[in-house]
Scaffold this motif. Structure first.
Motif, PDB file in Angstrom:
ATOM      1  N   TRP A 102      -4.008  -0.853  -0.440  1.00 10.37           N
ATOM      2  CA  TRP A 102      -2.860  -1.543  -1.038  1.00 10.37           C
ATOM      3  C   TRP A 102      -3.004  -3.064  -0.964  1.00 10.37           C
TER       4      TRP A 102
ATOM      5  N   SER B  86      -5.831  -4.205  -3.320  1.00  8.09           N
ATOM      6  CA  SER B  86      -5.467  -4.261  -4.743  1.00  8.09           C
ATOM      7  C   SER B  86      -4.662  -5.518  -5.049  1.00  8.09           C
ATOM      8  N   LEU B  87      -3.771  -5.903  -4.152  1.00  6.36           N
ATOM      9  CA  LEU B  87      -2.992  -7.128  -4.349  1.00  6.36           C
ATOM     10  C   LEU B  87      -3.894  -8.361  -4.292  1.00  6.36           C
TER      11      LEU B  87
ATOM     12  N   SER C  46      -1.142  -0.745  -7.528  1.00  5.70           N
ATOM     13  CA  SER C  46      -0.449  -1.242  -6.329  1.00  5.70           C
ATOM     14  C   SER C  46       0.929  -0.604  -6.184  1.00  5.70           C
TER      15      SER C  46
ATOM     16  N   LEU D 143       4.982  -7.349  -2.407  1.00  3.66           N
ATOM     17  CA  LEU D 143       4.596  -6.864  -3.736  1.00  3.66           C
ATOM     18  C   LEU D 143       5.138  -7.769  -4.836  1.00  3.66           C
TER      19      LEU D 143
END
Length: 333
Positions: free
Chosen positions: A316, A319-320, A238, A217
């Protein structure tokens, strides 16, 4: 006030264990003087109003705001039926981002600290400061936020001193720390760790997953730190997914956080087939499969394999990827 720990079981009073901060207990105290039904209604109403206010303030088209509401409605109802604090949590995270965008440092600090004093994982929202809009490109705002954060943090920490002694407050914070440390047990919850455990049967330290997830992240955020507002909103999405996927205590009512995030996320999916595929798959796994229609297989299959988590294992990283992809386009242009 009576010198008793807030963080032990009181079976004569209720069946749950209090896990929030001493300051949150003080702020909730007025509701305890009301009839239980009225107090419960006011608590749910406060969460609903806070979320509605945050949703209205988001920089989304009206159609996307309505879609976010309808997509999150089943989990919203489930959370309110259990009188959960998760709606307050996600509303405060949304408002934290909104006030950051508006450079209202005091209100942004108040929102993120309020989420922390409800549930400590809310503080993870601070990792959005990796984006230069809030830090290196705006040093004055960052300093104002830091000062507000320190002032409000001290204020909320010591607020109970109005009604109790320093020694007793120190005792309660020590008890809170003890409870939180003992809460880190060999459990995986409805999380990425839970899915991995259900598929492999292996026992492992969930901290490994949390460190790997947190590193990914932060690395993607660092590489995209100069992104525009849409990507910064995706970053909030995220973070919300992360709060569910890597929380070893995630449970069914917690997924209101992820579903509101998904409601926002689907507005960034421009291809109708992709958008509707995700909507059907996510609503199916998160809401429909956990309705009374499938009650007979809930504990034997759905809970065992953490089906509720499955969509976010895709959403997830997606989205990144979207954040990073837009960064590359910006560099090319």
């Amino acid at each position: 006030m009576d010198g008793l720990s807030l963080y032990v079981h009181y079976p004569q009073e209720h069946n749950d264990l209090y896990k929030y901060s001493p300051s949150f207990a003080l702020l909730m105290a007025p509701l305890s003087f009301l009839p239980a039904t009225l107090g419960a209604i006011l608590w749910n109403l406060s969460g609903a109003l806070l979320f509605t206010f945050a949703l209205i303030k988001l920089p989304l088209k009206d159609g996307d705001k309505k879609a976010t509401f309808w997509i999150s409605l089943p989990e919203f109802i489930g959370s309110t039926q259990g009188f959960q604090s998760n709606i307050h949590m996600v509303a405060l995270l949304l408002l934290f981002w909104i006030y950051l965008e508006k450079e209202q440092a005091f209100l942004a600090a108040l929102c993120i600290l309020s989420s922390f004093f409800i549930k400590i994982f809310g503080i993870i929202g601070l990792c959005i400061f990796v984006f230069s809009k809030y830090s290196t490109k705006n040093i004055k705002f960052f300093l104002r936020f830091s000062l507000s954060f320190i002032f409000l943090g001290l204020f909320l920490t010591f607020l109970p001193l109005v009604f109790t002694s320093y020694d007793l407050l120190n005792f309660q914070y020590a008890e809170w720390a003890r409870m939180l440390s003992s809460d880190i047990t060999q459990t995986y919850g409805f999380s990425a760790m839970g899915v991995f455990h259900s598929l492999t049967g292996l026992h492992f330290n969930h901290l490994i997953f949390q460190v790997i997830g947190g590193t990914i992240l932060m690395l993607l955020f660092l590489l995209s730190r100069n992104s525009a507002q849409p990507q910064r909103l995706l970053a909030l999405v995220s973070i919300s997914y992360f709060l569910i996927l890597f929380n070893h205590r995630s449970e069914s009512p917690t997924f209101i956080i992820a579903m509101i995030a998904f409601g926002i996320h689907q507005s960034f999916m421009k291809t109708p087939k992709v958008r509707w595929s995700f909507i059907i798959f996510t609503l199916g796994c998160v809401s429909l499969m956990y309705s009374d229609i499938f009650r007979s297989i809930k504990q034997s299959h759905l809970d065992v394999y953490c089906v509720k988590v499955w969509p976010f294992l895709i959403l997830w990283p997606y989205s990144l990827f979207q954040i990073f992809q837009c960064r590359k386009k910006t560099l090319i242009s």
